[in-house]
Design a protein around this motif. Structure first.
Motif, PDB file in Angstrom:
ATOM      1  N   MET A 221       0.676  -1.177  -0.089  1.00  0.00           N
ATOM      2  CA  MET A 221       0.060  -0.121   0.000  1.00  0.00           C
ATOM      3  C   MET A 221       0.850   1.357  -0.093  1.00  0.00           C
ATOM      4  SD  MET A 221      -2.912  -1.281   2.635  1.00  0.00           S
ATOM      5  CE  MET A 221      -3.588   0.318   2.948  1.00  0.00           C
ATOM      6  N   ILE A 222       2.146   1.182   0.275  1.00  0.00           N
ATOM      7  CA  ILE A 222       3.015   2.369   0.436  1.00  0.00           C
ATOM      8  C   ILE A 222       3.143   3.058  -0.808  1.00  0.00           C
ATOM      9  CG2 ILE A 222       5.355   3.079   0.862  1.00  0.00           C
ATOM     10  CD1 ILE A 222       5.367   1.129   3.169  1.00  0.00           C
ATOM     11  N   PRO A 223       3.377   2.281  -2.071  1.00  0.00           N
ATOM     12  CA  PRO A 223       3.444   3.185  -3.486  1.00  0.00           C
ATOM     13  C   PRO A 223       2.084   3.899  -3.790  1.00  0.00           C
ATOM     14  CG  PRO A 223       4.312   0.920  -3.812  1.00  0.00           C
ATOM     15  CD  PRO A 223       3.707   0.911  -2.164  1.00  0.00           C
TER      16      PRO A 223
ATOM     17  N   LYS B 152       2.014   8.119  -4.369  1.00  0.00           N
ATOM     18  CA  LYS B 152       1.124   8.598  -5.531  1.00  0.00           C
ATOM     19  C   LYS B 152       0.057   9.751  -5.264  1.00  0.00           C
ATOM     20  CE  LYS B 152       2.442   4.920  -8.613  1.00  0.00           C
ATOM     21  NZ  LYS B 152       1.812   3.480  -9.415  1.00  0.00           N
ATOM     22  N   SER B 153      -0.267   9.644  -4.081  1.00  0.00           N
ATOM     23  CA  SER B 153      -1.391  10.397  -3.601  1.00  0.00           C
ATOM     24  C   SER B 153      -1.145  11.965  -3.678  1.00  0.00           C
ATOM     25  CB  SER B 153      -2.196  10.112  -2.389  1.00  0.00           C
ATOM     26  OG  SER B 153      -1.359  10.242  -1.434  1.00  0.00           O
ATOM     27  N   ASN B 154      -1.806  12.804  -3.745  1.00  0.00           N
ATOM     28  CA  ASN B 154      -1.408  14.002  -3.544  1.00  0.00           C
ATOM     29  C   ASN B 154      -1.263  14.547  -2.125  1.00  0.00           C
ATOM     30  OD1 ASN B 154      -1.796  15.031  -6.096  1.00  0.00           O
ATOM     31  ND2 ASN B 154      -3.869  15.369  -6.112  1.00  0.00           N
ATOM     32  N   GLU B 155      -1.959  14.171  -1.279  1.00  0.00           N
ATOM     33  CA  GLU B 155      -1.760  14.278   0.281  1.00  0.00           C
ATOM     34  C   GLU B 155      -0.628  13.700   0.829  1.00  0.00           C
ATOM     35  OE1 GLU B 155      -4.717  13.626   4.033  1.00  0.00           O
ATOM     36  OE2 GLU B 155      -5.144  12.373   2.391  1.00  0.00           O
ATOM     37  N   TYR B 156       0.051  12.668   0.382  1.00  0.00           N
ATOM     38  CA  TYR B 156       1.138  12.051   1.005  1.00  0.00           C
ATOM     39  C   TYR B 156       2.441  12.058  -0.277  1.00  0.00           C
ATOM     40  CZ  TYR B 156      -2.532  10.462   4.026  1.00  0.00           C
ATOM     41  OH  TYR B 156      -3.494  10.771   5.170  1.00  0.00           O
ATOM     42  N   SER B 157       2.355  12.819  -1.155  1.00  0.00           N
ATOM     43  CA  SER B 157       3.523  12.531  -2.085  1.00  0.00           C
ATOM     44  C   SER B 157       4.777  12.936  -1.412  1.00  0.00           C
ATOM     45  CB  SER B 157       3.154  13.607  -3.061  1.00  0.00           C
ATOM     46  OG  SER B 157       2.950  14.928  -2.614  1.00  0.00           O
ATOM     47  N   TRP B 158       4.792  13.634  -0.229  1.00  0.00           N
ATOM     48  CA  TRP B 158       6.316  13.951   0.262  1.00  0.00           C
ATOM     49  C   TRP B 158       6.799  12.759   0.650  1.00  0.00           C
ATOM     50  CZ3 TRP B 158       5.289  12.177   5.068  1.00  0.00           C
ATOM     51  CH2 TRP B 158       3.792  12.093   5.501  1.00  0.00           C
ATOM     52  N   LEU B 159       6.185  11.380   0.797  1.00  0.00           N
ATOM     53  CA  LEU B 159       6.937  10.288   1.219  1.00  0.00           C
ATOM     54  C   LEU B 159       7.969   9.942   0.125  1.00  0.00           C
ATOM     55  CD1 LEU B 159       3.758   8.299   2.383  1.00  0.00           C
ATOM     56  CD2 LEU B 159       5.657   9.361   4.076  1.00  0.00           C
ATOM     57  N   LYS B 160       7.780  10.474  -1.040  1.00  0.00           N
ATOM     58  CA  LYS B 160       8.881  10.087  -2.053  1.00  0.00           C
ATOM     59  C   LYS B 160      10.327  10.673  -1.619  1.00  0.00           C
ATOM     60  CE  LYS B 160       5.606  10.334  -5.885  1.00  0.00           C
ATOM     61  NZ  LYS B 160       4.921  11.110  -7.289  1.00  0.00           N
ATOM     62  N   GLU B 161      10.081  11.758  -0.903  1.00  0.00           N
ATOM     63  CA  GLU B 161      11.556  12.132  -0.696  1.00  0.00           C
ATOM     64  C   GLU B 161      12.483  11.623  -0.012  1.00  0.00           C
ATOM     65  OE1 GLU B 161      10.737  16.320   0.870  1.00  0.00           O
ATOM     66  OE2 GLU B 161       8.881  16.398  -0.608  1.00  0.00           O
TER      67      GLU B 161
END
Length: 382
Positions: A58-60, A64-73
């Protein structure tokens, strides 16, 4: 087969790396709390929790969501490790090894995240260490590592210092046999008493720093009250934050002194003895005694026994734990007669057989005798 060994080093990140570490810590904490909430909801609905695999897949979608896109960093493996820690916590809870997992707070003074070594993503080059996303970071390389790095835990302490702990798989050479055995009686007045009369003093690190700690904590309280009076958030109250770090560094100093002492004593005992007999103390239960709780916390018996155990496993030595109810202080180590319960103020006594005993040395002799008896009985059964 190699054995696991941990190495801890001071880390000196630059400003960019510091920001990324803090982001990764926050993201790992968020992921843990997010899936803990889902896990609890699932358990209420079905009576079954989630699994690591379900959560990890579920992490990917979160990224990809706008709300949690900062997790990509941040480091993706750190996020996966956070979920793995959650699953492990639930597994231990269901085995009744610990309490149910709780939500992690950003107010906790010590924060950390863990990442794995994948395709040499963690490497040491001189006084710099390569870590995922952080690239090369300066660290205090004080010891050589002879083995393969499995994972790294990057932590931020309340003192504002950063550390990296490396779990390494390496071949640890067992020590030569000494043909010696020892009984250890742990105490408060003296930290450890061996059956041969050797005494390791209780350094009382917390007690020695008590006045200074109390003084600095009073300053911290005054600055807290001043910040409230000025209507400032604690994060914005510079004087409060400075004093908070000062208090944290005093606590850190006490902890470092204690750990250094425990490491030295445990290493000496393991090196010089093949069989180490020690009481299986109920430290948690003893801490309920409010008269002794502070002193028991200061001596750190549990930490000492843990160090003895893993060092004995490394070096091919044996730890024998004696039942906590064994009357080691009441039995005469010479004739074996139990002369009855003695209050703590009785430090010396004479048995009816005529032998005069020092309470602690006699106890350590009985602990050793009982430990060796247990080994013999195991051998007979085997």
């Amino acid at each position: 087969m190699g054995k696991h060994r941990a190495y801890k080093f001071r880390l000196y990140p630059n400003k960019e790396q510091e920001m990324l570490i803090n982001k990764t810590i926050g993201s790992s904490r968020f992921v843990f709390n997010y899936f803990l909430s889902l896990w609890k909801e699932e358990y209420k609905k079905t009576g079954k929790g989630l699994t690591y695999n379900k959560c990890a897949t579920m992490i990917p979608a979160l990224k990809k969501s706008n709300e949690y896109s900062w997790l990509k960093e941040v480091d993706s493996i750190a996020l996966q490790s956070s979920v793995k820690n959650l699953e492990d916590s639930f597994n231990r809870f269901f085995k009744k090894q610990n309490k149910a997992p709780r939500f992690k707070s950003k107010k906790n003074p010590n924060q950390s995240y863990t990442t794995k070594n994948v395709s040499n993503s963690i490497q040491i080059q001189g006084n710099r260490i390569k870590l995922p996303k952080l690239k090369m970071a300066k660290f205090a390389n004080s010891r050589d590592i002879n083995g393969s790095i499995l994972r790294a835990t990057i932590s931020r302490k309340a003192s504002g210092k950063y550390f990296v702990s490396l779990l390494v798989e390496e071949h640890i050479q067992e020590l030569d046999k000494s043909n010696n055995s020892v009984g250890i009686d742990l105490g408060i007045k003296d930290f450890a008493i061996l059956d041969d009369g050797t005494v390791y003093n209780n350094n009382r690190y917390t007690t020695k720093m008590a006045k200074q700690l109390a003084r600095e904590q009073r300053k911290l309280s005054r600055r807290y009250e001043q910040a409230k009076k000025d209507g400032k958030k604690l994060e914005d109250a510079k004087n409060y934050q400075k004093q908070k770090i000062k208090v944290a560094r005093l606590h850190e100093k006490v902890a470092n002194q204690r750990e250094d002492f425990l490491n030295k004593v445990s290493t000496i005992i393991v090196k010089n003895h093949d069989v180490i007999c020690i009481e299986d103390l109920n430290t948690k239960g003893m801490l309920r005694n409010h008269n002794l709780a502070k002193s028991i916390s200061d001596v750190s018996w549990s930490m000492f026994v843990d160090k003895l155990q893993y060092k004995a496993d490394w070096y091919g030595k044996q730890i024998v734990k004696i039942d906590r109810w064994y009357p080691s202080s009441q039995i005469c180590s010479s004739c074996g007669v139990n002369s009855g319960k003695k209050t703590l103020d009785i430090r010396n006594w004479t048995c009816e057989c005529g032998v005069e005993h020092d309470r602690d040395i006699n106890a350590s002799k009985n602990i050793k005798n009982e430990g060796l008896r247990q080994i013999q009985s195991y051998d007979k059964i085997g």
